[in-house]
Design a protein around this motif. Structure first.
Motif, short mmCIF file in Angstrom:
data_model
loop_
_atom_site.label_atom_id
_atom_site.label_comp_id
_atom_site.label_asym_id
_atom_site.label_seq_id
_atom_site.Cartn_x
_atom_site.Cartn_y
_atom_site.Cartn_z
N TYR A 133 0.75 -1.48 -0.13
CA TYR A 133 0.31 -0.32 -0.43
C TYR A 133 0.86 1.05 0.25
O TYR A 133 0.66 2.30 -0.63
CB TYR A 133 -1.10 0.23 0.66
CG TYR A 133 -2.14 1.23 1.70
CD1 TYR A 133 -3.01 0.64 0.95
CD2 TYR A 133 -1.21 2.43 1.46
CE1 TYR A 133 -4.12 2.22 0.53
CE2 TYR A 133 -1.99 3.42 2.11
CZ TYR A 133 -3.89 3.19 1.24
OH TYR A 133 -4.52 3.95 1.40
N GLU A 134 1.76 1.79 1.14
CA GLU A 134 2.78 2.58 0.64
C GLU A 134 3.34 2.39 -0.08
O GLU A 134 3.18 4.03 -0.39
CB GLU A 134 3.39 2.45 1.74
CG GLU A 134 4.64 3.27 2.21
CD GLU A 134 6.08 2.56 3.83
OE1 GLU A 134 7.16 3.57 2.75
OE2 GLU A 134 5.20 2.29 3.63
N ALA A 135 4.28 1.49 -0.47
CA ALA A 135 4.91 1.87 -2.10
C ALA A 135 4.13 2.69 -3.70
O ALA A 135 4.26 2.86 -4.06
CB ALA A 135 5.71 0.60 -2.29
N ALA A 136 2.55 1.59 -3.77
CA ALA A 136 1.73 1.97 -4.43
C ALA A 136 1.30 3.54 -4.25
O ALA A 136 1.11 4.24 -5.14
CB ALA A 136 0.76 0.76 -4.39
N ALA A 137 0.93 3.84 -3.17
CA ALA A 137 0.69 4.68 -2.95
C ALA A 137 1.57 6.04 -3.39
O ALA A 137 1.32 6.95 -3.64
CB ALA A 137 -0.01 5.39 -1.43
N LYS A 138 3.05 5.99 -3.02
CA LYS A 138 3.94 6.66 -3.52
C LYS A 138 4.23 6.86 -4.84
O LYS A 138 4.05 8.05 -5.30
CB LYS A 138 5.60 6.55 -2.72
CG LYS A 138 5.19 7.11 -0.79
CD LYS A 138 6.54 6.06 -0.41
CE LYS A 138 6.81 6.73 0.81
NZ LYS A 138 8.51 5.87 1.51
N LEU A 139 3.93 5.71 -5.09
CA LEU A 139 3.99 5.90 -7.03
C LEU A 139 3.08 6.29 -7.27
O LEU A 139 3.40 7.18 -8.76
CB LEU A 139 3.72 4.50 -7.44
CG LEU A 139 5.40 4.11 -7.53
CD1 LEU A 139 5.16 2.48 -7.48
CD2 LEU A 139 6.69 4.41 -8.39
N LEU A 140 1.85 6.47 -7.31
CA LEU A 140 0.45 6.99 -7.73
C LEU A 140 0.78 8.59 -7.52
O LEU A 140 0.15 9.27 -8.32
CB LEU A 140 -0.43 6.42 -7.40
CG LEU A 140 -0.93 4.31 -7.66
CD1 LEU A 140 -1.86 4.28 -7.10
CD2 LEU A 140 -1.26 4.37 -9.23
N ALA A 141 1.22 9.20 -6.67
CA ALA A 141 1.49 10.21 -6.22
C ALA A 141 2.19 11.48 -6.57
O ALA A 141 2.01 12.02 -7.56
CB ALA A 141 1.11 10.56 -4.67
N ALA A 142 3.40 10.08 -7.47
CA ALA A 142 4.23 11.49 -7.69
C ALA A 142 4.06 10.82 -9.63
O ALA A 142 4.25 12.25 -10.01
CB ALA A 142 5.03 10.21 -7.98
N HIS A 143 2.68 10.13 -9.79
CA HIS A 143 2.30 10.16 -11.49
C HIS A 143 1.62 10.54 -11.01
O HIS A 143 0.42 9.65 -11.53
CB HIS A 143 3.15 9.25 -11.82
CG HIS A 143 4.68 8.88 -11.60
ND1 HIS A 143 5.54 9.24 -12.71
CD2 HIS A 143 5.68 7.32 -10.49
CE1 HIS A 143 6.82 8.88 -12.00
NE2 HIS A 143 6.48 7.53 -11.41
N PRO A 144 0.59 11.17 -11.30
CA PRO A 144 -0.83 11.23 -11.18
C PRO A 144 -1.27 11.55 -12.74
O PRO A 144 -0.49 11.93 -13.49
CB PRO A 144 -1.00 13.08 -10.89
CG PRO A 144 0.17 13.79 -10.57
CD PRO A 144 1.51 12.78 -10.87
N ASP A 145 -2.41 11.50 -12.32
CA ASP A 145 -3.18 12.11 -13.93
C ASP A 145 -2.84 10.68 -15.08
O ASP A 145 -2.25 11.37 -16.04
CB ASP A 145 -3.16 13.19 -14.31
CG ASP A 145 -4.01 14.24 -14.02
OD1 ASP A 145 -4.84 13.70 -12.86
OD2 ASP A 145 -3.12 15.63 -13.65
N GLY A 146 -2.68 9.54 -14.94
CA GLY A 146 -2.50 9.07 -16.06
C GLY A 146 -0.73 8.91 -15.81
O GLY A 146 -0.80 8.17 -17.27
#
Length: 376
Positions: A245-258
């Motif tokens: 969860y932690e790693a995925a949340a960081k990745l998605l926050a760092a690369h928003p909007d697709g």
């Protein structure tokens, strides 16, 4: 005093009577320059293949020179201890290790052997400590089910512990590659599994792929990352659902909007966490984000959506590894076959066998074509 001199004079020429204490089997093995297990097989007819010829004669001659007298009570204790083996895992609550343990214990039960299981909590020093404790207790063998470490110093200390264990007649087998330890190993093809995962996503048109990775100090993680290749965005965390969860949340926050269209998690626990992180970030799976796991744990098909993942035959791997540990058998599993034959001495470098298990990608509902991509 005269009586003692008289008895001493009766010792045949060329035979050395020890000055103090009883001669041990270990001393006989050292005198004959063989392993403790070989000396025991010659003098006690203990378990394992029979030793004949010049090697047996050498052990017998050493026992004669030293005045070795067999201790039936000690032999009985040794036989009793030989019915116990150790199973060392990283985490008893992890379904990955539960599946392996089920297979290993099934094989042990069929052979009348009791299994003691210990968890290292992914601390490699505990693995070394447990191996020493099993050796002190006279365990018949030890199965190392956790990933090896990439730290050469840790690997070296573990190799020393394994050598000490095998010199005293025990056997050690591993699940996963242990390049610095000359022991039998059951090895899943982690690298090929990772290649399959990336190839599947790229065939669906995904080019912006993130990796939810476990600790880089684990050899299993390194192998899977090597299979994925370069050019992927990677975040490392604990090899757990919370870590995923932690790693995925960081990745998605760092690369928003697709900015990312797919995630590959390096085990299914992390993939479950990644699915939760995607939901919390408002990303639909698989419409907005495809997710792939690794291991195909029993719950993978029950996640929502059902998880695309790389399947490892975990129970079969546990059964096969325990069979190698208990019997040295090279009878092939339906999924694998040994790559080398056993040598004369347990634990010797030449006796190492590697049993390779292929893996396969299981495609389920968590992956789909990338938005705007066209597949063939």
């Amino acid at each position: 005093m005269d009586e003692q001199r008289s008895r001493a004079a009766e010792v045949p020429a060329g035979r050395v009577r020890p000055v103090t204490g009883a001669v041990t089997l270990k001393q006989v093995a050292a005198e004959a320059e063989v392993s403790l297990a070989t000396a025991s097989r010659v003098l006690h007819r203990s378990g394992g293949r029979e030793v004949r010829g010049a090697l047996a004669e050498r052990v017998q001659a050493a026992a004669e020179r030293l005045g070795y007298v067999s201790n039936p009570h000690a032999q009985a204790l040794a036989r009793a201890r030989s019915s116990t083996v150790g199973l060392i895992v990283h985490d008893v609550t992890d379904p990955y290790f539960a599946a392996i343990a089920t297979g290993a214990m099934h094989a042990a039960h069929a052979d009348g052997v009791m299994v003691m299981m210990a968890a290292t909590f992914r601390d490699p020093e505990l693995e070394i400590d447990y191996l020493g404790r099993l050796r002190a207790q006279g365990a018949r063998g030890a199965l190392l089910a956790g990933s090896g470490s990439t730290d050469p110093a840790v690997s070296g200390r573990l190799a020393d512990a394994i050598t000490a264990f095998t010199r005293e007649g025990g056997r050690v087998t591993a699940i996963g590659a242990r390049p610095d330890a000359h022991i039998d190993a059951v090895v899943p093809d982690n690298t090929d599994g990772a290649r399959q995962a990336r190839a599947h996503l790229e065939a669906l048109g995904h080019r912006r792929i993130g990796v939810v990775s476990g600790p880089g100090t684990l050899l299993t993680v390194r192998q899977r990352l090597e299979g994925l290749g370069d050019g992927l965005r990677t975040v490392e965390a604990d090899f757990t659902r919370e870590g995923g969860y932690e790693a995925a949340a960081k990745l998605l926050a760092a690369h928003p909007d697709g900015g990312l269209t797919a995630l590959i998690a390096l085990n299914d626990l992390m993939a479950a966490g990644a699915l939760a992180a995607a939901r919390d970030a408002g990303r639909r799976v698989p419409e907005d984000l495809s997710v792939v796991g690794f291991d195909d744990l029993p719950f993978a098909a029950d996640l929502s959506p059902a998880l695309t993942t790389v399947r490892l035959p975990l129970r079969q791997m546990g059964e096969r590894a325990m069979a190698l540990l208990l019997t040295g058998s090279d009878g092939a599993s339906p999924a694998a076959g040994p790559s080398a034959a056993s040598a004369a001495e347990p634990g010797a470098a030449a006796s190492r066998r590697t049993v390779d298990f292929p893996v396969e990608l299981v495609v389920r509902a968590s992956t789909a074509e990338a938005a705007g991509a066209r597949t063939t």
